[in-house]
Write a protein that holds these residues in place. Structure first.
Motif, PDB file in Angstrom:
ATOM      1  N   ALA A 117       0.849  -1.189   0.000  1.00  0.00           N
ATOM      2  CA  ALA A 117       0.000   0.000   0.000  1.00  0.00           C
ATOM      3  C   ALA A 117       0.887   1.242   0.000  1.00  0.00           C
ATOM      4  O   ALA A 117       1.987   1.240   0.566  1.00  0.00           O
ATOM      5  CB  ALA A 117      -0.911   0.000   1.228  1.00  0.00           C
ATOM      6  N   GLY A 118       0.410   2.299  -0.630  1.00  0.00           N
ATOM      7  CA  GLY A 118       1.230   3.508  -0.677  1.00  0.00           C
ATOM      8  C   GLY A 118       0.454   4.734  -1.094  1.00  0.00           C
ATOM      9  O   GLY A 118      -0.752   4.687  -1.354  1.00  0.00           O
ATOM     10  N   VAL A 119       1.169   5.838  -1.155  1.00  0.00           N
ATOM     11  CA  VAL A 119       0.632   7.110  -1.629  1.00  0.00           C
ATOM     12  C   VAL A 119       1.504   7.603  -2.776  1.00  0.00           C
ATOM     13  O   VAL A 119       2.682   7.254  -2.872  1.00  0.00           O
ATOM     14  CB  VAL A 119       0.583   8.166  -0.505  1.00  0.00           C
ATOM     15  N   PHE A 120       0.913   8.403  -3.650  1.00  0.00           N
ATOM     16  CA  PHE A 120       1.672   8.911  -4.793  1.00  0.00           C
ATOM     17  C   PHE A 120       1.211  10.314  -5.150  1.00  0.00           C
ATOM     18  O   PHE A 120       0.129  10.760  -4.770  1.00  0.00           O
ATOM     19  CB  PHE A 120       1.513   7.974  -6.007  1.00  0.00           C
ATOM     20  N   ALA A 121       2.049  11.000  -5.905  1.00  0.00           N
ATOM     21  CA  ALA A 121       1.715  12.308  -6.478  1.00  0.00           C
ATOM     22  C   ALA A 121       2.214  12.314  -7.912  1.00  0.00           C
ATOM     23  O   ALA A 121       3.225  11.671  -8.234  1.00  0.00           O
ATOM     24  CB  ALA A 121       2.355  13.440  -5.676  1.00  0.00           C
ATOM     25  N   SER A 122       1.514  13.036  -8.787  1.00  0.00           N
ATOM     26  CA  SER A 122       1.909  13.050 -10.195  1.00  0.00           C
ATOM     27  C   SER A 122       1.592  14.401 -10.821  1.00  0.00           C
ATOM     28  O   SER A 122       0.769  15.170 -10.319  1.00  0.00           O
ATOM     29  CB  SER A 122       1.201  11.932 -10.966  1.00  0.00           C
ATOM     30  N   LYS A 123       2.243  14.649 -11.942  1.00  0.00           N
ATOM     31  CA  LYS A 123       2.053  15.877 -12.699  1.00  0.00           C
ATOM     32  C   LYS A 123       2.021  15.538 -14.181  1.00  0.00           C
ATOM     33  O   LYS A 123       2.878  14.814 -14.677  1.00  0.00           O
ATOM     34  CB  LYS A 123       3.198  16.865 -12.416  1.00  0.00           C
ATOM     35  N   GLY A 124       0.992  16.031 -14.890  1.00  0.00           N
ATOM     36  CA  GLY A 124       0.856  15.759 -16.311  1.00  0.00           C
ATOM     37  C   GLY A 124       1.174  16.977 -17.160  1.00  0.00           C
ATOM     38  O   GLY A 124       0.968  18.118 -16.757  1.00  0.00           O
ATOM     39  N   PHE A 125       1.660  16.704 -18.364  1.00  0.00           N
ATOM     40  CA  PHE A 125       1.990  17.742 -19.345  1.00  0.00           C
ATOM     41  C   PHE A 125       1.315  17.370 -20.663  1.00  0.00           C
ATOM     42  O   PHE A 125       1.498  16.273 -21.172  1.00  0.00           O
ATOM     43  CB  PHE A 125       3.502  17.865 -19.540  1.00  0.00           C
ATOM     44  N   GLY A 126       0.519  18.304 -21.215  1.00  0.00           N
ATOM     45  CA  GLY A 126      -0.250  18.009 -22.415  1.00  0.00           C
ATOM     46  C   GLY A 126       0.609  17.767 -23.637  1.00  0.00           C
ATOM     47  O   GLY A 126       1.598  18.467 -23.881  1.00  0.00           O
ATOM     48  N   LEU A 127       0.215  16.766 -24.424  1.00  0.00           N
ATOM     49  CA  LEU A 127       0.834  16.459 -25.717  1.00  0.00           C
ATOM     50  C   LEU A 127      -0.280  16.438 -26.759  1.00  0.00           C
ATOM     51  O   LEU A 127      -0.918  15.409 -26.966  1.00  0.00           O
ATOM     52  CB  LEU A 127       1.551  15.107 -25.682  1.00  0.00           C
ATOM     53  N   GLY A 128      -0.540  17.549 -27.404  1.00  0.00           N
ATOM     54  CA  GLY A 128      -1.627  17.597 -28.359  1.00  0.00           C
ATOM     55  C   GLY A 128      -2.970  17.620 -27.660  1.00  0.00           C
ATOM     56  O   GLY A 128      -3.098  17.961 -26.481  1.00  0.00           O
ATOM     57  N   LEU A 129      -4.018  17.205 -28.396  1.00  0.00           N
ATOM     58  CA  LEU A 129      -5.379  17.318 -27.885  1.00  0.00           C
ATOM     59  C   LEU A 129      -5.794  16.144 -27.021  1.00  0.00           C
ATOM     60  O   LEU A 129      -6.673  16.276 -26.173  1.00  0.00           O
ATOM     61  CB  LEU A 129      -6.364  17.443 -29.066  1.00  0.00           C
ATOM     62  N   ASN A 130      -5.206  14.984 -27.217  1.00  0.00           N
ATOM     63  CA  ASN A 130      -5.715  13.780 -26.579  1.00  0.00           C
ATOM     64  C   ASN A 130      -4.639  12.923 -25.929  1.00  0.00           C
ATOM     65  O   ASN A 130      -4.798  11.705 -25.805  1.00  0.00           O
ATOM     66  CB  ASN A 130      -6.486  12.938 -27.599  1.00  0.00           C
ATOM     67  N   ALA A 131      -3.552  13.524 -25.520  1.00  0.00           N
ATOM     68  CA  ALA A 131      -2.490  12.760 -24.862  1.00  0.00           C
ATOM     69  C   ALA A 131      -1.762  13.657 -23.874  1.00  0.00           C
ATOM     70  O   ALA A 131      -1.746  14.884 -24.016  1.00  0.00           O
ATOM     71  CB  ALA A 131      -1.513  12.202 -25.894  1.00  0.00           C
ATOM     72  N   GLU A 132      -1.178  13.021 -22.867  1.00  0.00           N
ATOM     73  CA  GLU A 132      -0.351  13.747 -21.914  1.00  0.00           C
ATOM     74  C   GLU A 132       0.780  12.859 -21.438  1.00  0.00           C
ATOM     75  O   GLU A 132       0.672  11.621 -21.431  1.00  0.00           O
ATOM     76  CB  GLU A 132      -1.174  14.237 -20.719  1.00  0.00           C
ATOM     77  N   LEU A 133       1.864  13.494 -21.052  1.00  0.00           N
ATOM     78  CA  LEU A 133       3.005  12.827 -20.446  1.00  0.00           C
ATOM     79  C   LEU A 133       2.922  13.070 -18.950  1.00  0.00           C
ATOM     80  O   LEU A 133       2.842  14.209 -18.506  1.00  0.00           O
ATOM     81  CB  LEU A 133       4.315  13.377 -21.008  1.00  0.00           C
ATOM     82  N   GLU A 134       2.925  11.998 -18.161  1.00  0.00           N
ATOM     83  CA  GLU A 134       2.716  12.096 -16.713  1.00  0.00           C
ATOM     84  C   GLU A 134       3.929  11.547 -15.966  1.00  0.00           C
ATOM     85  O   GLU A 134       4.425  10.459 -16.285  1.00  0.00           O
ATOM     86  CB  GLU A 134       1.463  11.318 -16.301  1.00  0.00           C
ATOM     87  N   PHE A 135       4.392  12.287 -14.978  1.00  0.00           N
ATOM     88  CA  PHE A 135       5.498  11.848 -14.119  1.00  0.00           C
ATOM     89  C   PHE A 135       4.960  11.685 -12.701  1.00  0.00           C
ATOM     90  O   PHE A 135       4.217  12.536 -12.205  1.00  0.00           O
ATOM     91  CB  PHE A 135       6.635  12.874 -14.135  1.00  0.00           C
ATOM     92  N   SER A 136       5.355  10.586 -12.039  1.00  0.00           N
ATOM     93  CA  SER A 136       4.827  10.329 -10.701  1.00  0.00           C
ATOM     94  C   SER A 136       5.903   9.738  -9.809  1.00  0.00           C
ATOM     95  O   SER A 136       6.901   9.175 -10.270  1.00  0.00           O
ATOM     96  CB  SER A 136       3.636   9.369 -10.780  1.00  0.00           C
ATOM     97  N   ALA A 137       5.682   9.864  -8.510  1.00  0.00           N
ATOM     98  CA  ALA A 137       6.544   9.258  -7.494  1.00  0.00           C
ATOM     99  C   ALA A 137       5.652   8.709  -6.391  1.00  0.00           C
ATOM    100  O   ALA A 137       4.611   9.304  -6.061  1.00  0.00           O
ATOM    101  CB  ALA A 137       7.522  10.283  -6.925  1.00  0.00           C
TER     102      ALA A 137
END
Length: 268
Positions: free
Chosen positions: A172-192
């Motif tokens: 079990a754990g907790v996480f945080a993430s941040k997304g960056f848009g790539l065009g209209l229908n995609a995103e690049l997401e980084f998480s820890a």
């Protein structure tokens, strides 16, 4: 605050109460909505297009979803000179000036189911890893900032101690993430994420406690209005330890550290 809460529920329930306005410009996407209409950062709006059929009938088609980025305070006397609020697109097709923006906010909660492959697993654990995430979108923090809880599971092998069977490893754990848009229908997401495991019965599984962490990058691609395909790559480190008395005088201590890249696929 109470008034805002009741207003939110009324707007959700009655279409005629939902704020709406035309798209003022498209680069960036902007509209004359603002604080006077209850607009807040991160609120979601649907963009609609009126389509005229050959028979002369008019139908409304969904073009995409946008979220508020910069909200203008338009609560003063209307002069026609107020700057528009700006939005960023999170789903759909290209948006044109004059299309209708209609309030269609969400609760910002998502469920993600993932399956991962560990490329260098421990000999005491399986090469597969399952995961379920429950995430909350922190709308005021900006584009696609999320926090949530994760449950991960794999198989631990009982060869370590003959008295312990093969059994699921549950983390079990907790996480945080941040997304960056790539065009209209995609995103690049980084998480820890940070992970923890515990087990108080070594006849069920050989480990008694575990700590770990994971860093991950993912590509999220929209599949329609409310679903995403997720492809991930990351690095996961998880140490499991066994620390118990096998008899009144003999303390058994064992630590297994698994540090491995992971590749995953899933749906949100």
């Amino acid at each position: 605050q109470l008034y805002a809460s009741h207003l939110f529920e009324s707007q959700r329930a009655v279409d005629d109460f939902k704020p709406r306005a035309p798209v003022f410009s498209t680069s960036p996407i902007a509209s004359k909505l603002g604080k006077k209409e209850g607009l807040t950062k991160g609120q979601r709006y649907a963009v609609k297009e009126n389509v005229l059929s050959p028979s002369g009938d008019v139908s409304t088609k969904h073009r995409g979803y946008v979220r508020a980025k910069n909200v203008v305070d338009n609560s003063g006397v209307a002069s026609g000179m107020t700057e528009p609020s700006t939005f960023y697109q999170i789903q759909g097709k290209s948006i044109d000036q004059g299309m209708l923006m209609l309030w269609d906010d969400d609760y910002g909660v998502s469920i993600r189911v993932l399956g991962h492959v560990k490329t260098t697993p421990s000999i005491d654990r399986s090469a597969w890893l399952g995961e379920i995430q429950l995430a909350y979108l922190i709308k005021p923090a900006g584009r696609s900032v999320k926090a949530g809880v994760t449950i991960q599971f794999d198989q631990t092998y009982g060869d370590v101690f003959p008295s312990s069977p093969d059994a699921p490893g549950i983390y079990a754990g907790v996480f945080a993430s941040k997304g960056f848009g790539l065009g209209l229908n995609a995103e690049l997401e980084f998480s820890a994420s940070g992970l923890y495991a515990t087990n108080d019965d070594v006849t069920v599984a050989w480990y008694t406690e575990g700590f770990g962490a994971e860093a991950r990058a993912g590509l999220n691609m929209n599949l329609g209005k409310s679903m995403q395909l997720n492809v991930t790559a990351g690095f996961r480190s998880m140490a499991l330890s066994s620390d118990f008395y096998i008899d009144p005088v003999t303390l058994l201590e064992y630590i297994d550290l698994e540090a491995t890249p992971t590749l995953g696929f899933g749906l949100t």
